[in-house]
Each structure stands twice: as C-alpha cells, then as structure tokens.
Motif scaffolding. Structure first.
Motif, PDB file in Angstrom:
ATOM      1  N   UNK A  40       2.604 -11.118   3.360  1.00 18.99           N
ATOM      2  CA  UNK A  40       3.103  -9.908   4.005  1.00 18.99           C
ATOM      3  C   UNK A  40       2.283  -8.743   3.476  1.00 18.99           C
ATOM      4  N   UNK A  41       1.915  -7.842   4.367  1.00 21.80           N
ATOM      5  CA  UNK A  41       1.221  -6.628   3.964  1.00 21.80           C
ATOM      6  C   UNK A  41       2.100  -5.452   4.358  1.00 21.80           C
ATOM      7  N   UNK A  42       2.457  -4.625   3.358  1.00 21.99           N
ATOM      8  CA  UNK A  42       3.409  -3.541   3.531  1.00 21.99           C
ATOM      9  C   UNK A  42       2.698  -2.213   3.333  1.00 21.99           C
ATOM     10  N   UNK A  43       2.956  -1.282   4.237  1.00 23.37           N
ATOM     11  CA  UNK A  43       2.422   0.072   4.137  1.00 23.37           C
ATOM     12  C   UNK A  43       3.593   1.034   4.040  1.00 23.37           C
ATOM     13  N   UNK A  44       3.706   1.699   2.896  1.00 20.99           N
ATOM     14  CA  UNK A  44       4.759   2.700   2.726  1.00 20.99           C
ATOM     15  C   UNK A  44       4.146   4.040   3.096  1.00 20.99           C
ATOM     16  N   UNK A  45       4.593   4.563   4.234  1.00 20.88           N
ATOM     17  CA  UNK A  45       4.081   5.824   4.754  1.00 20.88           C
ATOM     18  C   UNK A  45       5.104   6.917   4.511  1.00 20.88           C
ATOM     19  N   UNK A  46       4.764   8.149   4.869  1.00 26.67           N
ATOM     20  CA  UNK A  46       5.673   9.271   4.634  1.00 26.67           C
ATOM     21  C   UNK A  46       6.999   9.113   5.365  1.00 26.67           C
ATOM     22  N   UNK A  47       6.975   8.589   6.578  1.00 22.62           N
ATOM     23  CA  UNK A  47       8.193   8.561   7.395  1.00 22.62           C
ATOM     24  C   UNK A  47       8.616   7.153   7.809  1.00 22.62           C
ATOM     25  N   UNK A  48       7.918   6.127   7.353  1.00 20.79           N
ATOM     26  CA  UNK A  48       8.273   4.765   7.755  1.00 20.79           C
ATOM     27  C   UNK A  48       7.687   3.741   6.788  1.00 20.79           C
ATOM     28  N   UNK A  81       5.892   0.001   7.214  1.00 23.87           N
ATOM     29  CA  UNK A  81       5.368  -0.989   8.166  1.00 23.87           C
ATOM     30  C   UNK A  81       5.098  -2.298   7.438  1.00 23.87           C
ATOM     31  N   UNK A  82       5.467  -3.398   8.079  1.00 20.52           N
ATOM     32  CA  UNK A  82       5.238  -4.718   7.499  1.00 20.52           C
ATOM     33  C   UNK A  82       4.481  -5.566   8.509  1.00 20.52           C
ATOM     34  N   UNK A  83       3.384  -6.168   8.047  1.00 22.87           N
ATOM     35  CA  UNK A  83       2.597  -7.071   8.870  1.00 22.87           C
ATOM     36  C   UNK A  83       2.681  -8.455   8.245  1.00 22.87           C
ATOM     37  N   UNK A 126       0.859  -1.185   0.000  1.00 22.26           N
ATOM     38  CA  UNK A 126       0.000   0.000   0.000  1.00 22.26           C
ATOM     39  C   UNK A 126       0.896   1.238   0.000  1.00 22.26           C
ATOM     40  N   UNK A 127       0.684   2.136  -0.942  1.00 20.36           N
ATOM     41  CA  UNK A 127       1.404   3.405  -0.920  1.00 20.36           C
ATOM     42  C   UNK A 127       0.517   4.430  -0.209  1.00 20.36           C
ATOM     43  N   UNK A 128       0.722   4.575   1.086  1.00 19.72           N
ATOM     44  CA  UNK A 128      -0.065   5.534   1.871  1.00 19.72           C
ATOM     45  C   UNK A 128       0.712   6.827   2.100  1.00 19.72           C
ATOM     46  N   UNK A 129       1.830   6.978   1.382  1.00 18.41           N
ATOM     47  CA  UNK A 129       2.604   8.222   1.482  1.00 18.41           C
ATOM     48  C   UNK A 129       2.000   9.267   0.555  1.00 18.41           C
ATOM     49  N   UNK A 130       2.608  10.436   0.551  1.00 16.07           N
ATOM     50  CA  UNK A 130       2.131  11.479  -0.356  1.00 16.07           C
ATOM     51  C   UNK A 130       3.054  11.628  -1.569  1.00 16.07           C
ATOM     52  N   UNK A 131       3.730  10.523  -1.943  1.00 17.54           N
ATOM     53  CA  UNK A 131       4.643  10.520  -3.084  1.00 17.54           C
ATOM     54  C   UNK A 131       4.314   9.388  -4.056  1.00 17.54           C
ATOM     55  N   UNK A 132       4.586   9.627  -5.329  1.00 16.74           N
ATOM     56  CA  UNK A 132       4.555   8.573  -6.328  1.00 16.74           C
ATOM     57  C   UNK A 132       5.965   7.981  -6.417  1.00 16.74           C
ATOM     58  N   UNK A 133       6.070   6.693  -6.810  1.00 15.52           N
ATOM     59  CA  UNK A 133       7.366   6.035  -6.920  1.00 15.52           C
ATOM     60  C   UNK A 133       7.504   5.402  -8.295  1.00 15.52           C
ATOM     61  N   UNK A 134       8.755   5.354  -8.783  1.00 18.21           N
ATOM     62  CA  UNK A 134       9.025   4.692 -10.063  1.00 18.21           C
ATOM     63  C   UNK A 134       8.779   3.200  -9.956  1.00 18.21           C
ATOM     64  N   UNK A 152      17.001   5.709  -8.465  1.00 26.23           N
ATOM     65  CA  UNK A 152      17.800   5.646  -7.237  1.00 26.23           C
ATOM     66  C   UNK A 152      16.965   5.055  -6.104  1.00 26.23           C
ATOM     67  N   UNK A 153      17.619   4.256  -5.253  1.00 23.31           N
ATOM     68  CA  UNK A 153      16.938   3.720  -4.074  1.00 23.31           C
ATOM     69  C   UNK A 153      16.775   4.870  -3.079  1.00 23.31           C
ATOM     70  N   UNK A 154      15.525   5.166  -2.735  1.00 24.56           N
ATOM     71  CA  UNK A 154      15.308   6.240  -1.764  1.00 24.56           C
ATOM     72  C   UNK A 154      14.932   5.698  -0.381  1.00 24.56           C
ATOM     73  N   UNK A 155      14.472   4.458  -0.340  1.00 24.52           N
ATOM     74  CA  UNK A 155      14.155   3.799   0.932  1.00 24.52           C
ATOM     75  C   UNK A 155      14.364   2.311   0.749  1.00 24.52           C
ATOM     76  N   UNK A 156      14.791   1.658   1.819  1.00 20.86           N
ATOM     77  CA  UNK A 156      14.870   0.201   1.766  1.00 20.86           C
ATOM     78  C   UNK A 156      14.679  -0.375   3.153  1.00 20.86           C
ATOM     79  N   UNK A 157      14.253  -1.620   3.164  1.00 17.13           N
ATOM     80  CA  UNK A 157      13.951  -2.296   4.423  1.00 17.13           C
ATOM     81  C   UNK A 157      14.242  -3.779   4.261  1.00 17.13           C
TER      82      UNK A 157
END
Length: 122
Positions: free
Chosen positions: A108-116, A118-120, A32-40, A88-93
């Motif tokens: 796995x359910x992943x939430x990409x938020x503005x500052x973190x 989260x993986x469930x 889920x992209x719950x951030x306020x950014x689009x990603x390549x 470019x890699x801007x975030x990784x986990x």
C-alpha cells in the motif's frame, strides 16, 4: 480431444498454487507526508493486529515498513491508519480488505495531504 485425469489434477494443482501465491502475509506500507505539517506518529495496523508505528514524521518524509498480521484472526477485515499530534488522533482512515487472515495486496502506498489521505493498492 480427450483430457486425462492427470491433466485435470495438474491444472487443479497449478490453479491452487497461483491463488495461494496472491495472498500476502505482511504487505509493505509506504507513507508519504505531502502535507505542510509535521506529525508525532502514524500508526498502521489490521483492525486487530499489531501496530506498525512511524514516529517524528516531518514534511516531505517518505517512510517504509510492513503491516504485521501477527495476532490477526483468520477472518476478514481491513486496515486502520491513524495520524497523531500532541498524543491525539487528528486524522484516521480505514482502508483495504484482507481475507482469511492474509492480505490480498503486496503493498500500500499512502499519501497524507493537507485535506485528504490517499491510498493506492498494489
């Protein structure tokens, strides 16, 4: 109470089948992209396996796929998630754990938020 050898063998067989059924070959991944950014793109993989790629991810997108264990060695390891913008890699986990080349999780359910991120696990 006397327990027969057949009963012990049957219980052993049932226990083995139940343990093996917990191991997954290709767990589902929901992003889920719950951030306020689009990603390549977003890449998800085992540490050494094939990449599951999601491309052109927009705000509020929900994406589904599977994590491939093809080319993953029969050892222990974890998963990698990389978020790209402008090639470019801007975030990784690094998350989760697998053993004997198979996942212990069905999804796995992943939430990409503005500052973190989260993986469930399921």
């Amino acid at each position: 109470m006397k327990v027969s050898k057949v009963s012990i063998l049957f219980l052993g067989l049932v226990s083995t089948v139940l343990c093996i059924s917990c191991i997954q070959q290709h767990p589902k991944i929901i992003v889920h992209n719950t951030s306020n950014l689009d990603y390549d793109s977003i890449h998800v993989s085992t540490f050494e396996g094939e990449i599951t790629a999601f491309n052109d991810i927009k705000i509020n997108d929900r994406l589904e796929g599977v994590i491939s264990f093809k080319n993953t060695k029969k050892g222990d390891g974890g998963y990698s998630l990389k978020v790209y913008t402008n090639d470019s890699i801007i975030r990784q986990l690094h998350f989760g754990y697998y053993t004997n080349g198979s996942s212990l999780n069905s999804a796995f359910e992943v939430f990409i938020e503005n500052d973190t991120i989260k993986v469930f696990e399921e």
